[in-house]
Design a protein around this motif. Sequence first.
Motif, mmCIF file in Angstrom:
data_model
loop_
_atom_site.group_PDB
_atom_site.id
_atom_site.type_symbol
_atom_site.label_atom_id
_atom_site.label_comp_id
_atom_site.label_asym_id
_atom_site.label_seq_id
_atom_site.Cartn_x
_atom_site.Cartn_y
_atom_site.Cartn_z
ATOM 1 N N HIS A 162 6.091 19.602 -14.267
ATOM 2 C CA HIS A 162 6.428 18.173 -14.182
ATOM 3 C C HIS A 162 6.295 17.530 -15.565
ATOM 4 O O HIS A 162 7.174 16.766 -16.010
ATOM 5 N N CYS A 163 5.203 17.844 -16.250
ATOM 6 C CA CYS A 163 4.981 17.298 -17.596
ATOM 7 C C CYS A 163 6.069 17.768 -18.568
ATOM 8 O O CYS A 163 6.587 16.988 -19.390
ATOM 9 N N VAL A 164 6.400 19.058 -18.468
ATOM 10 C CA VAL A 164 7.460 19.611 -19.330
ATOM 11 C C VAL A 164 8.770 18.878 -19.072
ATOM 12 O O VAL A 164 9.531 18.560 -20.005
ATOM 13 N N SER A 165 9.030 18.571 -17.783
ATOM 14 C CA SER A 165 10.271 17.878 -17.421
ATOM 15 C C SER A 165 10.313 16.495 -18.056
ATOM 16 O O SER A 165 11.369 16.033 -18.528
ATOM 17 N N ILE A 166 9.152 15.812 -18.039
ATOM 18 C CA ILE A 166 9.084 14.460 -18.613
ATOM 19 C C ILE A 166 9.322 14.536 -20.130
ATOM 20 O O ILE A 166 10.114 13.764 -20.701
ATOM 21 N N LYS A 167 8.623 15.482 -20.811
ATOM 22 C CA LYS A 167 8.722 15.597 -22.265
ATOM 23 C C LYS A 167 10.136 15.968 -22.715
ATOM 24 O O LYS A 167 10.593 15.529 -23.768
ATOM 25 N N SER A 168 10.769 16.811 -21.916
ATOM 26 C CA SER A 168 12.110 17.266 -22.298
ATOM 27 C C SER A 168 13.190 16.298 -21.822
ATOM 28 O O SER A 168 14.373 16.523 -22.085
ATOM 29 N N GLY A 169 12.795 15.240 -21.138
ATOM 30 C CA GLY A 169 13.754 14.218 -20.707
ATOM 31 C C GLY A 169 14.732 14.703 -19.671
ATOM 32 O O GLY A 169 15.881 14.249 -19.609
#
Length: 767
Positions: A33-40
């Motif tokens: 989920h965090c990776v998804s947020i960071k990668s937009g």
Amino acid sequence: MIKDQTRFDSTTLLLVVSTLSHLKNFGQGRVIHCVSIKSGMLVDISLCNALINMYAKCGDVNSSDSECLFEEMEYKDVVSWNSIMRGCLYNGDLEKSLCYFRRMNFSEERADHVSLSCAISACSSLGELAFGECIHGQGIKLGYKDNSFVSVANSLISLYSQCEAVDVAETVFREMAYKDIVSWNAMMEGYASNENIHEAFDLMVEMQTTGCFQPDIVTLTTMLPLCAELMLYREGRTIHGYAIRRHMVPDHLPLRNGLIDMYSKCNVVEKAELLFHSTAQIDLVSWNAMISGYSQNKYYEKAQNLFKELLCCGQNCSSSTVFAILSSCNSANSLNFGKSVHIWQLKSGFLNHTLLVNSLMQMYINSGDLTSGFSILQENSSIADIASWNTIIVGCVRGDQFQEALETFMLMRQGPSFNYDSITLVNVLSAVANIELLNQGKSLHSLALKSPFGSDTRVQNSLITMYDRCRDINSARKVFKFHSISNLCTWNCMISALSHNKESREALELFRHLQFKPNEFTIVSVLSACTRIGVLIHGKQVHGYTFRYGYQQNSFISAALVDLYSTCGRLDNAVKVFRHSQKSESAWNSMIAAYGNHGNGEKAIELFHEMCDLGIKVTKSTFVSLLSACSHSGLVNQGLQYYECMLEKYGIKPEAEHQVYVVNMLARSGRIDEAYQFTKGLQSNASSGVWGMLLSVCNYHGELELGKKVAEKLFEMEPQNVGYYISLANMYVAAGSWKDATDLRQYIHDQGLRKCAGYSLIDVGLG
């Protein structure tokens, strides 16, 4: 990919999230989920939907992560709404699931079959029939009858079945253009849960004959509990045969457990044993089912041995294990084992729930240790409920400890949140009836009228019986007439009450106006009324009725008929009834008494020995009949011998009823001094009935001096019983002591004592 610095896209993350969702790996899911947020990449709706689904399956739908993610989505499609609704449903937040469904209806998205199925399932679990009907209407507008909407129809069947509208569920089922196996199973479950047993089995047959589907594991596990609870052995065995043919039994543990339970409840414990021991693949449910099966079928030692074996295997037990093993401890012989189970419960932490505490109390009561049962109630008073108190009260009543039952009820009333139910009232009224406390019975009647339970038929019946035992027949009449809604048991209670209270003619009149088909209890009560007033012609009519309706083999009716014919002077008919009927101990006792009443003591003794030779249990009533026969026939020595060996040989403690006949037989043979010495020897255990019999024989034999001593004793015991004063006055008259007789009668008048007038009856007719 990340180590090789290979670029990834939203599809990559979607695949990883789906994998983590199946693995229920919440920690790594949050990382993605965090990776998804960071990668937009959260602009991808499919990825957002997958994350919501992941949180749901990991049991985190209530956290801010899933809801915030849903609320922050700029665009939501139908899958988004379905994901959050299914997540709420999956985690038991049914109201929130319906809330999202309402919000969806106000959005631009149109509900599909998944949305409808989720909402209907939530309504079903909440019992929200009205809202479910609204969703049903919405489904009709969307065309749920199409093949693609079969899940909606299946959910509707479950909804209407759980809301007890099984006829509507059936309509939905019959109108389905396409049915899958779930549809058939849902409808069968609906029939089963609404006690439409025949329809459930008919549908199972229809399912097979149409050729569309064959029963699967779900079908069989739905139908087996029906066979178990209703003891449908033939149907259960048929299901077992079908499962064997389809090779389902070895591979499916829940099905095998259901078969063990079914055979146990159908009293075929050998087949349950065979299934249990036929494979090494068993779980705790299997152990519990087998232990419970042994207990239900009274194989208590086997249940206890199997429980020990379970503990040796090192398996973690459940509350079901506790219930199963405690039910095997129901006699004084199993008290020590029950105590060891109690200790094990304490060590294992199985005393933190009210049902477990109640079950433990029941074990102690069944084992005859009422004190320990009450101690457990006091120790766990913080979690005790109505059932806890009822367990003790019912145990006291069943153990004939009526005063203790009333004391427990008083303690129950003193609690900070006093509450009771119909079970409480029925049992406390039974205790009051047995010790004839009329005033307390009236207080309970008032308490019942102030509560919703005053209209409960069981409470009304108990009130009639209580007033019957307390000889307040007028109050019994009022209870009977006041309540228009009643059942056959109510009529039986009233007929019995009238018969017991010497209102036999009214009992017969009530029987003539009976609004239900009589049963065995009705017949016994009516025959008792006929016996009390010696009305043989009506008794014969009732006897004929027993033949028309097939009651002639009932042992209690046979005993009542023997009493009737014997009392009315037809010993020959009494013998015929006895010889051609099912002989319970009550029938034997009635026949022994019949021979005695007709002066045939030798036949009564012969019948007593025949009874013993056949292994029929003798009771205190048997000895009342036997001693009465010896007394009427002048068989004094034989009667004394039987009295002396009652306790030692037959284990029956002599009571006042037996002692009365000993005094009577001694006095009838002129051995009045022995009768007096016998009564004195009883000391404080001698009841007023025994002394009263002694006074009666003193009057008969003109023993004035002894009679005065006995009368003085009786005046102390029952100063308001006018019969004792009149007996002594008659003795004075017979001895020529007119002044003493006059003085005593004047005393009776001054004290306002009255004697009920005697009367005679004659049956004029074809008797």
